[in-house]
Structure formats: structure tokens, C-alpha cells
Scaffold this motif. Structure first.
Motif, PDB file in Angstrom:
ATOM      1  N   LEU A  83       0.829  -1.194   0.000  1.00  0.00           N
ATOM      2  CA  LEU A  83       0.000   0.000   0.000  1.00  0.00           C
ATOM      3  C   LEU A  83       0.869   1.253   0.000  1.00  0.00           C
ATOM      4  O   LEU A  83       1.966   1.247   0.552  1.00  0.00           O
ATOM      5  CB  LEU A  83      -0.904  -0.019   1.239  1.00  0.00           C
ATOM      6  N   HIS A  84       0.353   2.285  -0.646  1.00  0.00           N
ATOM      7  CA  HIS A  84       1.120   3.517  -0.781  1.00  0.00           C
ATOM      8  C   HIS A  84       0.163   4.691  -0.658  1.00  0.00           C
ATOM      9  O   HIS A  84      -0.797   4.800  -1.432  1.00  0.00           O
ATOM     10  CB  HIS A  84       1.808   3.509  -2.156  1.00  0.00           C
ATOM     11  N   HIS A  85       0.435   5.548   0.309  1.00  0.00           N
ATOM     12  CA  HIS A  85      -0.423   6.713   0.530  1.00  0.00           C
ATOM     13  C   HIS A  85       0.476   7.914   0.794  1.00  0.00           C
ATOM     14  O   HIS A  85       0.599   8.387   1.918  1.00  0.00           O
ATOM     15  CB  HIS A  85      -1.356   6.447   1.725  1.00  0.00           C
ATOM     16  N   PRO A  86       1.125   8.403  -0.274  1.00  0.00           N
ATOM     17  CA  PRO A  86       2.122   9.453  -0.076  1.00  0.00           C
ATOM     18  C   PRO A  86       1.498  10.819   0.209  1.00  0.00           C
ATOM     19  O   PRO A  86       0.323  11.041  -0.118  1.00  0.00           O
ATOM     20  CB  PRO A  86       2.851   9.483  -1.425  1.00  0.00           C
ATOM     21  N   GLU A  87       2.282  11.693   0.779  1.00  0.00           N
ATOM     22  CA  GLU A  87       1.817  13.058   1.076  1.00  0.00           C
ATOM     23  C   GLU A  87       1.933  13.909  -0.194  1.00  0.00           C
ATOM     24  O   GLU A  87       2.901  14.647  -0.381  1.00  0.00           O
ATOM     25  CB  GLU A  87       2.664  13.640   2.215  1.00  0.00           C
ATOM     26  N   ARG A  88       0.998  13.714  -1.107  1.00  0.00           N
ATOM     27  CA  ARG A  88       0.973  14.462  -2.375  1.00  0.00           C
ATOM     28  C   ARG A  88      -0.453  14.922  -2.611  1.00  0.00           C
ATOM     29  O   ARG A  88      -1.376  14.106  -2.568  1.00  0.00           O
ATOM     30  CB  ARG A  88       1.357  13.558  -3.547  1.00  0.00           C
ATOM     31  N   ALA A 117      -2.705  -8.067  -0.010  1.00  0.00           N
ATOM     32  CA  ALA A 117      -2.620  -6.658   0.411  1.00  0.00           C
ATOM     33  C   ALA A 117      -3.994  -5.997   0.348  1.00  0.00           C
ATOM     34  O   ALA A 117      -4.360  -5.207   1.236  1.00  0.00           O
ATOM     35  CB  ALA A 117      -1.628  -5.912  -0.487  1.00  0.00           C
ATOM     36  N   VAL A 118      -4.763  -6.320  -0.680  1.00  0.00           N
ATOM     37  CA  VAL A 118      -6.112  -5.753  -0.811  1.00  0.00           C
ATOM     38  C   VAL A 118      -6.983  -6.227   0.364  1.00  0.00           C
ATOM     39  O   VAL A 118      -7.675  -5.430   1.007  1.00  0.00           O
ATOM     40  CB  VAL A 118      -6.747  -6.173  -2.162  1.00  0.00           C
ATOM     41  N   GLY A 119      -6.915  -7.508   0.669  1.00  0.00           N
ATOM     42  CA  GLY A 119      -7.683  -8.037   1.802  1.00  0.00           C
ATOM     43  C   GLY A 119      -7.277  -7.350   3.096  1.00  0.00           C
ATOM     44  O   GLY A 119      -8.120  -7.001   3.928  1.00  0.00           O
ATOM     45  N   TYR A 120      -5.975  -7.137   3.245  1.00  0.00           N
ATOM     46  CA  TYR A 120      -5.477  -6.464   4.449  1.00  0.00           C
ATOM     47  C   TYR A 120      -6.059  -5.045   4.532  1.00  0.00           C
ATOM     48  O   TYR A 120      -6.529  -4.606   5.589  1.00  0.00           O
ATOM     49  CB  TYR A 120      -3.945  -6.417   4.420  1.00  0.00           C
ATOM     50  N   ALA A 121      -6.040  -4.325   3.407  1.00  0.00           N
ATOM     51  CA  ALA A 121      -6.512  -2.933   3.414  1.00  0.00           C
ATOM     52  C   ALA A 121      -8.013  -2.853   3.699  1.00  0.00           C
ATOM     53  O   ALA A 121      -8.464  -1.988   4.453  1.00  0.00           O
ATOM     54  CB  ALA A 121      -6.187  -2.277   2.076  1.00  0.00           C
ATOM     55  N   THR A 179     -16.552 -10.169  -6.406  1.00  0.00           N
ATOM     56  CA  THR A 179     -15.682 -10.965  -7.305  1.00  0.00           C
ATOM     57  C   THR A 179     -14.654 -11.768  -6.536  1.00  0.00           C
ATOM     58  O   THR A 179     -14.018 -12.644  -7.093  1.00  0.00           O
ATOM     59  CB  THR A 179     -14.901 -10.044  -8.257  1.00  0.00           C
ATOM     60  N   ARG A 180     -14.425 -11.437  -5.266  1.00  0.00           N
ATOM     61  CA  ARG A 180     -13.372 -12.065  -4.464  1.00  0.00           C
ATOM     62  C   ARG A 180     -12.019 -11.974  -5.144  1.00  0.00           C
ATOM     63  O   ARG A 180     -11.206 -12.889  -5.104  1.00  0.00           O
ATOM     64  CB  ARG A 180     -13.704 -13.513  -4.171  1.00  0.00           C
ATOM     65  N   GLY A 181     -11.799 -10.833  -5.826  1.00  0.00           N
ATOM     66  CA  GLY A 181     -10.491 -10.597  -6.422  1.00  0.00           C
ATOM     67  C   GLY A 181     -10.157 -11.535  -7.541  1.00  0.00           C
ATOM     68  O   GLY A 181      -9.011 -11.689  -7.921  1.00  0.00           O
ATOM     69  N   ALA A 182     -11.186 -12.150  -8.125  1.00  0.00           N
ATOM     70  CA  ALA A 182     -10.905 -13.135  -9.174  1.00  0.00           C
ATOM     71  C   ALA A 182     -10.889 -12.506 -10.556  1.00  0.00           C
ATOM     72  O   ALA A 182     -10.596 -13.179 -11.525  1.00  0.00           O
ATOM     73  CB  ALA A 182     -11.959 -14.234  -9.132  1.00  0.00           C
ATOM     74  N   GLY A 183     -11.196 -11.197 -10.658  1.00  0.00           N
ATOM     75  CA  GLY A 183     -11.236 -10.575 -11.976  1.00  0.00           C
ATOM     76  C   GLY A 183     -12.563 -10.853 -12.646  1.00  0.00           C
ATOM     77  O   GLY A 183     -13.352 -11.679 -12.193  1.00  0.00           O
TER      78      GLY A 183
END
Ligand SMILES: CC(C)(COP(=O)(O)OP(=O)(O)OC[C@H]1O[C@@H](n2cnc3c(N)ncnc32)[C@H](O)[C@@H]1OP(=O)(O)O)[C@@H](O)C(=O)NCCC(=O)NCCS
Length: 191
Positions: A83-88, A117-121, A179-183
Motif C-alpha cells: 500500500l502507498h499513501h504518499p503526502e501528495r 494486500a487488498v484483503g489487508y486494506a 468478485t473475491r479478487g478473481a477478476g
């Protein structure tokens, strides 16, 4: 918060360690990675070290960051995802991102790690939506996003790379649960 250590089927997602500098440098210097990320020709150890410390720092300051990916079968460093959440001011939101050493492309590791990572977020960080910022020419990265169920919402120029427009892809928690991340093709159930 400190970067947590979690796992997927074939990978350990763990905090960066000092011992990753050589491998991370090699990953950034690999020609296809340099080209895809528009990195300078002389990208080197300082850049790798500074990114690694940045990821660890982002976890501490903000509770988001990337994990170092370790192949369970060999203990090898294969890349980074997370995950990336920069100060921009113009960054669209909490981003999911992925970079692998080229020798580990084509095995499904990026999608597997990003799915975790998506599940974690969604479930540990309680986010409602996640984005991914991808250059349209980066077909492999677009394919990862599609497999996870992200959809393209807009293309626009972002201040960190003003020479090109990025695709801004989004995935909501509701879409993920459908979709459970299956696309879109409904392949590969997540859990
Ligand atoms: C983007 C990037 C991480 C994608 O890597 P990738 O290996 O193509 O993606 P995955 O790890 O999800 O692997 C998917 C491929 O593995 C195959 N695969 C093989 N075994 C598999 C398995 N057991 N499970 C799932 N997929 C498997 C899939 O069929 C797919 O193959 P295809 O490319 O022929 O369709 C990689 O190209 C990269 O690091 N690029 C440079 C950095 C970058 O651009 N990052 C993104 C910036 S926006």
C-alpha cells in the motif's frame, strides 16, 4: 504502527530488512523494471535504501506501506507489493502497487501478493476503496489490476511524473466482495 508480517500461499509478506539492499538494488536496476517505472539509468543502492526506509517509515507514520516479498520455497527476495499513501496533493488515495524482479515474472506472485494486500486494506485497515496508478503502456501491471477486479476510472497527469498521463484504477470493497479478487472472468477464487 509497525509493518506486520503476513503470508499468502507461496509468499511471506514481511518488513524490509537491511539485508534486502542488494536484491532491491538489483530489482531497480533490471532493465524492464527501470523502463516500466521510468527510473534513471544510474538508479542505485542509495535509491534502493531510501525507498526501503521510506516504506518502513510510511508504515510507522501512516499505517500503510509496502512489504518485501519472500518466496516461501527458497527464502529469496522476489519483489515488493503493498500500500502507498504518499503526502501528495494530487495522489488519488490509498494505492496498491507491485514490483517483481523479472526472473519472478509469470508465476502469479504479483497478483497473489496484491490480493493479500487488498484483503489487508479492506479488512484490517477498514478502507472502502483502493486505487492503483498505472501507465497505460504497462500492460503487465494493467493485467494484474484487472485480475484483482480494478476498473479504470480516468486518465490524468500526476505531479510525480508530469510527462505522461496515468490510468487511475479503482476497486471498492463491494466490488471485491462480489468478485473475491478473481477478476471479471471469475477465475481463481481468493480463499
Ligand atoms: C507488473 C508486474 C509486477 C507483473 O508481473 P507478472 O509476473 O506479469 O504478474 P503476476 O505475478 O501476477 O503473474 C501473472 C502471470 O503468471 C502466470 N502464472 C503462472 N503460474 C501461475 C500461478 N500459479 N498462479 C497465477 N498465475 C500464474 C499467469 O498466467 C500470468 O501469465 P501471463 O502474463 O502470461 O498472462 C511485473 O511486470 C513488474 O514488476 N513490472 C515492473 C514494475 C512495474 O511496472 N510495476 C507496476 C507499476 S504500476
Amino acid at each position: 504502527m509497525t509493518c506486520p508480517r503476513i503470508e499468502s500461499e507461496r509468499l511471506v509478506l514481511r518488513p524490509f530488512a537491511e539485508s534486502d539492499v542488494d536484491d532491491y538494488t538489483a530489482m531497480l536496476q533490471a532493465e524492464p523494471v527501470r523502463r516500466a517505472l521510468h527510473l534513471a539509468d544510474d538508479v542505485g543502492r542509495w535509491d534502493a535504501w531510501s525507498q526501503m526506509t521510506g516504506w518502513l517509515g510510511q508504515w510507522e507514520l501512516r499505517g500503510t506501506g509496502q512489504w518485501a516479498l519472500e518466496e516461501k520455497a527458497t527464502g529469496q527476495f522476489v519483489g515488493r507489493t503493498g500500500l502507498h499513501h504518499p503526502e501528495r496533493a494530487d495522489w488519488p488515495g490509498v494505492e496498491v502497487g507491485w514490483v517483481l524482479r523479472p526472473e519472478h515474472w509469470g508465476r502469479g506472485y504479483a497478483t497473489e501478493a496484491a490480493r493479500r494486500a487488498v484483503g489487508y486494506a479492506f479488512y484490517e485497515l477498514d478502507r472502502d476503496a483502493l486505487c492503483s496508478v498505472i501507465l497505460p503502456e504497462n500492460t503487465r501491471s494493467v493485467a494484474v489490476a484487472r485480475r484483482l477486479g480494478f476498473h479504470l476510472e480516468e486518465e490524468r497527469v500526476l505531479s510525480h511524473l508530469p510527462s505522461v498521463a496515468h490510468g487511475i484504477w479503482w476497486l471498492t470493497r463491494t466490488e471485491w466482495e462480489l468478485t473475491r479478487g478473481a477478476g471479471k472472468a471469475g477465475r481463481r477464487p481468493t480463499r
